[in-house]
Scaffold this motif. Structure first.
Motif, PDB file in Angstrom:
ATOM      1  N   GLU A  17       0.864  -1.169   0.000  1.00  0.00           N
ATOM      2  CA  GLU A  17       0.000   0.000   0.000  1.00  0.00           C
ATOM      3  C   GLU A  17       0.905   1.223   0.000  1.00  0.00           C
TER       4      GLU A  17
ATOM      5  N   VAL B 251      -2.923   3.851  -2.692  1.00  0.00           N
ATOM      6  CA  VAL B 251      -2.999   2.948  -3.840  1.00  0.00           C
ATOM      7  C   VAL B 251      -2.408   1.601  -3.442  1.00  0.00           C
TER       8      VAL B 251
ATOM      9  N   LEU C 271      -0.673  -1.761  -4.710  1.00  0.00           N
ATOM     10  CA  LEU C 271       0.104  -2.291  -5.827  1.00  0.00           C
ATOM     11  C   LEU C 271       0.369  -3.772  -5.585  1.00  0.00           C
ATOM     12  N   HIS C 272       0.376  -4.549  -6.654  1.00  0.00           N
ATOM     13  CA  HIS C 272       0.628  -5.985  -6.557  1.00  0.00           C
ATOM     14  C   HIS C 272       1.962  -6.330  -7.208  1.00  0.00           C
TER      15      HIS C 272
ATOM     16  N   TYR D 206       6.290  -3.502  -8.251  1.00  0.00           N
ATOM     17  CA  TYR D 206       4.862  -3.603  -7.934  1.00  0.00           C
ATOM     18  C   TYR D 206       4.103  -2.655  -8.855  1.00  0.00           C
ATOM     19  N   CYS D 207       2.848  -3.017  -9.190  1.00  0.00           N
ATOM     20  CA  CYS D 207       2.068  -2.251 -10.161  1.00  0.00           C
ATOM     21  C   CYS D 207       0.602  -2.224  -9.733  1.00  0.00           C
ATOM     22  N   ASP D 208      -0.093  -1.108 -10.024  1.00  0.00           N
ATOM     23  CA  ASP D 208      -1.529  -1.054  -9.743  1.00  0.00           C
ATOM     24  C   ASP D 208      -2.286  -1.762 -10.864  1.00  0.00           C
TER      25      ASP D 208
ATOM     26  N   ARG E 179       3.752   2.280 -11.056  1.00  0.00           N
ATOM     27  CA  ARG E 179       4.719   1.203 -10.854  1.00  0.00           C
ATOM     28  C   ARG E 179       5.792   1.692  -9.894  1.00  0.00           C
TER      29      ARG E 179
ATOM     30  N   GLU F 160      -8.856  -6.036  -0.538  1.00  0.00           N
ATOM     31  CA  GLU F 160      -8.711  -4.991  -1.556  1.00  0.00           C
ATOM     32  C   GLU F 160      -9.224  -5.441  -2.908  1.00  0.00           C
TER      33      GLU F 160
END
Length: 97
Positions: free
Chosen positions: A20, A35, A37-38, A51-53, A59, A96
């Motif tokens: 987060e 935001v 991000l994974h 990591y990117c949304d 990113r 999420e």
């Protein structure tokens, strides 16, 4: 150019599947933007996980200590610097989605 890897095979750092990131514009009275991000299979320029949304626009390369380096996704983009970055636990990640 990013190098691909499995985020779970890293022996030198612990990799969370999601983070987060909080953005708060300096001097703004608006609430901060948060935001999630994974983790992607990419490594950033510093050798840490990227990591990117969900949109692919935001990113960040994140070190095991939680330091985030924002990565531009277009030539005109000037990514904001996050004020907070935290790794999410698996149960928080499922909330999420």
């Amino acid at each position: 150019m990013s190098t691909t890897h499995s985020p779970y095979e890293s022996s030198d750092e612990t990799t969370s599947r999601a983070i987060e990131i909080t953005f708060a514009p300096a001097g703004s009275r608006n609430p901060p933007d948060v935001v999630v991000l994974h983790c992607t299979p990419d490594l950033g320029p510093g050798g840490h996980s990227v990591y990117c949304d969900a949109t692919g626009i935001i990113r960040a390369e994140v070190s095991a200590s939680g330091e985030a380096r924002m990565l531009p996704t277009s030539a005109q983009q000037q990514p904001a610097r996050p004020v907070r970055c935290r790794f999410l636990e698996p149960e928080a990640e499922s909330d999420e989605q």
